[in-house]
Write a protein that holds these residues in place. Structure first.
Motif, mmCIF file in Angstrom:
data_model
loop_
_atom_site.group_PDB
_atom_site.id
_atom_site.type_symbol
_atom_site.label_atom_id
_atom_site.label_comp_id
_atom_site.label_asym_id
_atom_site.label_seq_id
_atom_site.Cartn_x
_atom_site.Cartn_y
_atom_site.Cartn_z
ATOM 1 N N LEU A 1 3.404 -7.291 7.946
ATOM 2 C CA LEU A 1 2.961 -8.641 8.213
ATOM 3 C C LEU A 1 2.478 -9.285 6.913
ATOM 4 O O LEU A 1 1.835 -8.610 6.091
ATOM 5 N N PRO A 2 2.768 -10.590 6.686
ATOM 6 C CA PRO A 2 2.339 -11.243 5.459
ATOM 7 C C PRO A 2 0.821 -11.394 5.363
ATOM 8 O O PRO A 2 0.149 -11.565 6.384
ATOM 9 N N HIS A 3 0.278 -11.341 4.151
ATOM 10 C CA HIS A 3 -1.158 -11.449 3.844
ATOM 11 C C HIS A 3 -1.967 -10.334 4.507
ATOM 12 O O HIS A 3 -3.126 -10.521 4.875
ATOM 13 N N ARG A 4 -1.335 -9.163 4.677
ATOM 14 C CA ARG A 4 -2.028 -8.036 5.292
ATOM 15 C C ARG A 4 -1.687 -6.752 4.534
ATOM 16 O O ARG A 4 -0.640 -6.672 3.896
ATOM 17 N N ILE A 5 -2.571 -5.779 4.607
ATOM 18 C CA ILE A 5 -2.337 -4.510 3.928
ATOM 19 C C ILE A 5 -1.148 -3.810 4.577
ATOM 20 O O ILE A 5 -1.008 -3.815 5.795
ATOM 21 N N CYS A 6 -0.312 -3.175 3.749
ATOM 22 C CA CYS A 6 0.840 -2.456 4.265
ATOM 23 C C CYS A 6 0.358 -1.219 5.030
ATOM 24 O O CYS A 6 -0.417 -0.417 4.503
ATOM 25 N N PRO A 7 0.759 -1.033 6.292
ATOM 26 C CA PRO A 7 0.299 0.132 7.066
ATOM 27 C C PRO A 7 0.916 1.454 6.619
ATOM 28 O O PRO A 7 0.405 2.519 6.960
ATOM 29 N N VAL A 8 2.008 1.392 5.869
ATOM 30 C CA VAL A 8 2.705 2.618 5.461
ATOM 31 C C VAL A 8 2.041 3.223 4.226
ATOM 32 O O VAL A 8 1.737 4.419 4.189
ATOM 33 N N CYS A 9 1.797 2.399 3.167
ATOM 34 C CA CYS A 9 1.262 2.932 1.914
ATOM 35 C C CYS A 9 -0.152 2.432 1.620
ATOM 36 O O CYS A 9 -0.806 2.941 0.720
ATOM 37 N N GLY A 10 -0.671 1.453 2.369
ATOM 38 C CA GLY A 10 -2.026 0.955 2.153
ATOM 39 C C GLY A 10 -2.192 0.099 0.915
ATOM 40 O O GLY A 10 -3.300 -0.044 0.407
ATOM 41 N N TYR A 11 -1.106 -0.489 0.415
ATOM 42 C CA TYR A 11 -1.161 -1.303 -0.789
ATOM 43 C C TYR A 11 -1.296 -2.780 -0.438
ATOM 44 O O TYR A 11 -0.750 -3.244 0.555
ATOM 45 N N TYR A 12 -2.026 -3.502 -1.275
ATOM 46 C CA TYR A 12 -2.087 -4.951 -1.192
ATOM 47 C C TYR A 12 -2.360 -5.519 -2.576
ATOM 48 O O TYR A 12 -3.249 -5.025 -3.279
ATOM 49 N N LYS A 13 -1.606 -6.555 -2.975
ATOM 50 C CA LYS A 13 -1.688 -7.193 -4.292
ATOM 51 C C LYS A 13 -1.548 -6.166 -5.419
ATOM 52 O O LYS A 13 -2.297 -6.174 -6.410
ATOM 53 N N GLY A 14 -0.631 -5.215 -5.267
ATOM 54 C CA GLY A 14 -0.308 -4.278 -6.333
ATOM 55 C C GLY A 14 -1.295 -3.153 -6.551
ATOM 56 O O GLY A 14 -1.209 -2.437 -7.530
ATOM 57 N N ARG A 15 -2.276 -2.985 -5.667
ATOM 58 C CA ARG A 15 -3.198 -1.863 -5.805
ATOM 59 C C ARG A 15 -3.488 -1.273 -4.430
ATOM 60 O O ARG A 15 -3.355 -1.944 -3.419
ATOM 61 N N GLN A 16 -3.909 0.013 -4.402
ATOM 62 C CA GLN A 16 -4.180 0.691 -3.139
ATOM 63 C C GLN A 16 -5.546 0.275 -2.605
ATOM 64 O O GLN A 16 -6.562 0.384 -3.299
ATOM 65 N N VAL A 17 -5.565 -0.232 -1.381
ATOM 66 C CA VAL A 17 -6.798 -0.728 -0.776
ATOM 67 C C VAL A 17 -7.365 0.309 0.201
ATOM 68 O O VAL A 17 -8.562 0.563 0.226
ATOM 69 N N ILE A 18 -6.499 0.905 1.019
ATOM 70 C CA ILE A 18 -6.955 1.899 1.997
ATOM 71 C C ILE A 18 -6.152 3.187 1.834
ATOM 72 O O ILE A 18 -5.003 3.154 1.407
ATOM 73 N N GLN A 19 -6.768 4.311 2.174
ATOM 74 C CA GLN A 19 -6.080 5.596 2.143
ATOM 75 C C GLN A 19 -5.355 5.812 3.471
ATOM 76 O O GLN A 19 -5.972 5.735 4.539
ATOM 77 N N VAL A 20 -4.068 6.059 3.407
ATOM 78 C CA VAL A 20 -3.270 6.282 4.618
ATOM 79 C C VAL A 20 -3.164 7.782 4.863
ATOM 80 O O VAL A 20 -2.689 8.537 4.010
ATOM 81 N N PRO B 1 6.156 -4.805 -1.439
ATOM 82 C CA PRO B 1 6.745 -4.598 -2.767
ATOM 83 C C PRO B 1 6.619 -3.162 -3.279
ATOM 84 O O PRO B 1 7.322 -2.768 -4.200
ATOM 85 N N ASN B 2 5.725 -2.370 -2.683
ATOM 86 C CA ASN B 2 5.514 -0.989 -3.141
ATOM 87 C C ASN B 2 6.478 -0.005 -2.480
ATOM 88 O O ASN B 2 7.167 0.751 -3.154
ATOM 89 N N CYS B 3 6.549 -0.018 -1.129
ATOM 90 C CA CYS B 3 7.400 0.946 -0.426
ATOM 91 C C CYS B 3 8.587 0.284 0.272
ATOM 92 O O CYS B 3 9.386 0.966 0.884
ATOM 93 N N LYS B 4 8.691 -1.058 0.182
ATOM 94 C CA LYS B 4 9.815 -1.826 0.726
ATOM 95 C C LYS B 4 9.988 -1.676 2.238
ATOM 96 O O LYS B 4 11.078 -1.784 2.762
ATOM 97 N N SER B 5 8.897 -1.426 2.945
ATOM 98 C CA SER B 5 8.959 -1.372 4.403
ATOM 99 C C SER B 5 8.485 -2.712 4.970
ATOM 100 O O SER B 5 7.699 -3.404 4.324
ATOM 101 N N PRO B 6 8.938 -3.109 6.168
ATOM 102 C CA PRO B 6 8.500 -4.381 6.744
ATOM 103 C C PRO B 6 7.026 -4.361 7.108
ATOM 104 O O PRO B 6 6.523 -3.386 7.665
#
Ligand SMILES: [Zn+2]
Length: 66
Positions: free
Chosen positions: A38-57, A31-36
């Protein structure tokens, strides 16, 4: 040792191998960067999960410097 009575036809072999490939078809959209991703996992592109940044990319930071 048990042995198969008949050999499987090439169409039956293809059906089995076709099904194996479909199993990786569950991909959700970030929902943050609109890239594909895996579900229930942190986005590898922007590091966002549940609307907040979890990891620094680190990759994104390098692109911004250029
Ligand atoms: Zn993202």
């Amino acid at each position: 040792m048990p042995l198969p009575k008949r050999r499987h036809s090439s169409s039956r072999q293809g059906k089995r191998r076709g099904e194996q490939k479909i199993k990786v078809s569950s991909i959700s959209v970030c929902p943050n960067c609109k890239s594909p991703k895996l579900p229930h996992r942190i986005c590898p592109v922007c590091g966002y999960y549940k609307g907040r940044q979890v990891i620094q990319v680190k990759k994104k930071e390098k692109e911004e410097k250029k």
